[in-house]
Design an enzyme around this catalytic site. Structure first.
Site, PDB file in Angstrom:
ATOM      1  N   TYR A 198     -17.364  36.372 -66.156  1.00  0.00           N
ATOM      2  CA  TYR A 198     -16.891  37.756 -66.126  1.00  0.00           C
ATOM      3  C   TYR A 198     -15.484  37.810 -66.704  1.00  0.00           C
ATOM      4  O   TYR A 198     -14.617  37.013 -66.307  1.00  0.00           O
ATOM      5  CB  TYR A 198     -16.883  38.262 -64.677  1.00  0.00           C
ATOM      6  CG  TYR A 198     -16.349  39.669 -64.500  1.00  0.00           C
ATOM      7  CD1 TYR A 198     -17.042  40.760 -65.018  1.00  0.00           C
ATOM      8  CD2 TYR A 198     -15.172  39.912 -63.786  1.00  0.00           C
ATOM      9  CE1 TYR A 198     -16.568  42.060 -64.835  1.00  0.00           C
ATOM     10  CE2 TYR A 198     -14.691  41.203 -63.601  1.00  0.00           C
ATOM     11  CZ  TYR A 198     -15.394  42.274 -64.123  1.00  0.00           C
ATOM     12  OH  TYR A 198     -14.925  43.557 -63.944  1.00  0.00           O
ATOM     13  N   ASP A 248      -9.843  32.069 -69.404  1.00  0.00           N
ATOM     14  CA  ASP A 248      -9.630  33.216 -68.531  1.00  0.00           C
ATOM     15  C   ASP A 248      -9.317  32.663 -67.145  1.00  0.00           C
ATOM     16  O   ASP A 248     -10.209  32.294 -66.386  1.00  0.00           O
ATOM     17  CB  ASP A 248     -10.887  34.101 -68.523  1.00  0.00           C
ATOM     18  CG  ASP A 248     -10.715  35.329 -67.642  1.00  0.00           C
ATOM     19  OD1 ASP A 248      -9.791  35.322 -66.795  1.00  0.00           O
ATOM     20  OD2 ASP A 248     -11.513  36.276 -67.783  1.00  0.00           O
ATOM     21  N   LYS A 265      -4.128  38.309 -60.875  1.00  0.00           N
ATOM     22  CA  LYS A 265      -4.379  38.081 -59.444  1.00  0.00           C
ATOM     23  C   LYS A 265      -3.260  37.342 -58.711  1.00  0.00           C
ATOM     24  O   LYS A 265      -2.277  37.950 -58.324  1.00  0.00           O
ATOM     25  CB  LYS A 265      -5.721  37.367 -59.273  1.00  0.00           C
ATOM     26  CG  LYS A 265      -6.893  38.223 -59.809  1.00  0.00           C
ATOM     27  CD  LYS A 265      -8.189  37.972 -59.125  1.00  0.00           C
ATOM     28  CE  LYS A 265      -9.371  38.624 -59.806  1.00  0.00           C
ATOM     29  NZ  LYS A 265     -10.077  39.621 -59.047  1.00  0.00           N
TER      30      LYS A 265
HETATM   31  C1  LIG Z   1     -12.200  35.801 -64.450  1.00  0.00           C
HETATM   32  C2  LIG Z   1     -11.826  37.249 -64.473  1.00  0.00           C
HETATM   33  N1  LIG Z   1     -11.397  37.796 -65.617  1.00  0.00           N
HETATM   34  C3  LIG Z   1     -11.026  39.081 -65.691  1.00  0.00           C
HETATM   35  C4  LIG Z   1     -11.083  39.895 -64.583  1.00  0.00           C
HETATM   36  C5  LIG Z   1     -10.664  41.325 -64.677  1.00  0.00           C
HETATM   37  O1  LIG Z   1      -9.493  41.524 -63.970  1.00  0.00           O
HETATM   38  P1  LIG Z   1      -9.110  42.991 -63.397  1.00  0.00           P
HETATM   39  O2  LIG Z   1     -10.124  43.322 -62.346  1.00  0.00           O
HETATM   40  O3  LIG Z   1      -7.734  42.806 -62.846  1.00  0.00           O
HETATM   41  O4  LIG Z   1      -9.162  43.907 -64.562  1.00  0.00           O
HETATM   42  C6  LIG Z   1     -11.531  39.368 -63.369  1.00  0.00           C
HETATM   43  C7  LIG Z   1     -11.624  40.222 -62.159  1.00  0.00           C
HETATM   44  O5  LIG Z   1     -12.146  39.856 -61.134  1.00  0.00           O
HETATM   45  C8  LIG Z   1     -11.920  38.015 -63.305  1.00  0.00           C
HETATM   46  O6  LIG Z   1     -12.374  37.460 -62.179  1.00  0.00           O
END
Ligand SMILES: Cc1ncc(COP(=O)(O)O)c(C=O)c1O
Length: 436
Positions: free
Chosen positions: A146, A248, A276
């Site tokens: 994700y 990521d 986060k």
């Molecule tokens: C691995 C990863 N990338 C990107 C995101 C997107 O982040 P945001 O919810 O702060 O837009 C998340 C959100 O949970 C994530 O777990």
């Protein structure tokens, strides 16, 4: 100490009223549940209290950010101090230079930093930069990973398996109605932990792939570590093909090590995104990477903007958080891994005692419980074969017993979790398994 049955009168009333004004009664799809959503009144350390006065040991931690527990005093003080001096400047300030400098010292791939507000935005920046830098259009992502909710990447996160194509040749399955068609033309989807398929795909699309993007430990589909040698091979393939490697690290960043998964596994990507845990609960994200790539932003060749970028309250929170993670790293990461391991062991023992086939796996600061008798879960298809409906029922039973975990079976640890929290959680877990 944990209630078997919660009273939820105030929560129920709020939900009934909330559905009249909030679409679906919630503010994020991730908060939709079969029953009444959790209405939090306050949070402190490893605990949440809901509006009905029920208390929970919290392993959701805001979906990961509260690595130091809720409301760590130095972070709260930094926020209050900065808020009194200005909440938004949309101009440069001293603290963002200090935080960028600290990130560059902590994170192996970071030579330059650009701040954003949330993870999805930082991913968007990384993909644009990769395309701008390489002059290529295709992106390779892995099934089950994700990268935020924006159109270009919301593909094949948790697709229905019968619509997802063969395991070794998955198709790009859009995640939502309304997604702009056409993005999938530039997206290649590959199974995770499958080097042979990756090698073949990169050869087939040679000269066209701008970037390979991955969660270095897959945390949105179980908590799946890379096979030994896998990240090394991905790095090597990217180098051979002139393709950028993007990690990521929105979840793994500052959680698995001060320098994220890239430090833990010793693999340096070209670009990475963080969010986060980096600001103790405030909304700050960052795109970081090699100077030669990041400098395409500084020349103005690749556009990057945002009213709230380096918003001073968020940056104050990041500064206070990163100082603790950096300067007290032994204590912080020692606690996260030790407590995580204790809880994983406790949950395994509880499951074994109840005779329920269960796998508890993950690095420790984040881990996953699966209902399966398989010895390992290595990719999305393995995850999809576990009993996910039963996991959702377990999550509801755990809430009734005062434990809050991510509904799909993911657990985030914080430095605020104590051995007593772990013991109470294991008791609740054994009880919830019996309830099922
Ligand atoms: C691995 C990863 N990338 C990107 C995101 C997107 O982040 P945001 O919810 O702060 O837009 C998340 C959100 O949970 C994530 O777990």
């Amino acid at each position: 100490m944990v209630p078997m049955t919660r009273t939820l009168h105030v929560s129920r009333d709020l939900y009934a009223n909330g559905q009249r004004f909030l679409a679906g009664g919630v503010s994020s799809d991730a908060r939709r549940t079969a029953g009444v959503p959790l209405y939090v009144d306050r949070a402190q350390g490893a605990r949440l209290w809901d509006v009905d006065g029920n208390s929970y040991v919290d392993y959701v931690l805001g979906q990961g950010p509260a690595l130091l527990g809720h409301c760590p005093a130095p972070v709260v003080a930094a926020i209050a101090d900065q808020a009194a001096r200005g909440m938004v400047y949309s101009a440069q300030h001293a603290a963002e230079v200090r935080v960028a400098e600290r990130i560059c010292a902590m994170v192996p791939s970071a030579e330059r930093v650009r701040f954003n507000t949330v993870g999805s935005e930082a991913v968007h920046g990384a993909l644009r930069l990769a395309r701008g830098y390489t002059g290529r259009s295709k992106i390779l992502k892995f099934e089950g990973h994700y990268h935020g909710w924006l159109d270009p990447v919301l593909y094949s996160v948790h697709p229905a398996v019968d619509a997802a194509g063969p395991a070794q040749a998955p198709v790009a399955v859009p995640g939502t109605a309304g997604q702009q068609p056409g993005h999938s033309d530039d997206l290649i989807v590959c199974p995770w932990n499958d080097l042979e398929t990756l090698t073949g795909l990169m050869a087939r699309h040679a000269g066209q792939i701008a970037a390979v993007i991955a969660e270095p430990v897959l945390c949105n589909t179980g908590a799946i570590s890379p096979d030994p040698g896998y990240l090394e091979a991905v790095r090597r393939l990217c180098d051979e093909h002139g393709t950028l490697l993007i990690f990521d690290e929105i979840i793994t960043g500052f959680r698995l090590a001060p320098g994220g998964a890239q430090e833990r596994f010793g693999i340096t990507p070209d670009l990475s995104v963080f969010g986060k845990a980096m600001a103790g609960g405030m909304q700050v994200s960052a795109l970081v990477g090699r100077a030669a790539v990041m400098d395409h932003i500084s020349t103005g060749k690749v556009a990057h903007a945002g009213t709230f970028n380096s918003q001073p309250v968020g940056i104050a929170a990041a500064e206070a958080t990163l100082r603790i993670l950096d300067e007290r790293r032994e204590e912080v990461y020692g606690t996260l891994y030790e407590r995580g391991e204790e809880l994983m062991e406790g949950l395994r023992a509880a499951a074994a005692k109840t005779g329920v086939p269960m796998l508890v796996d993950g690095p420790g600061p984040v881990f996953q419980t699966y209902f399966t008798d398989a010895p390992a879960v290595r990719d999305y298809r393995d995850f999809a074969a576990t009993d996910r409906a039963k996991m959702a029922r377990l999550q509801a039973a755990l809430l009734d017993r005062g434990v809050n975990m991510v509904p799909r079976g993911l657990w985030f640890m914080s430095t605020a979790h104590t051995t007593a929290d772990v013991d109470a959680t294991v008791d609740a877990f054994a009880g919830a398994l019996r309830d099922l």
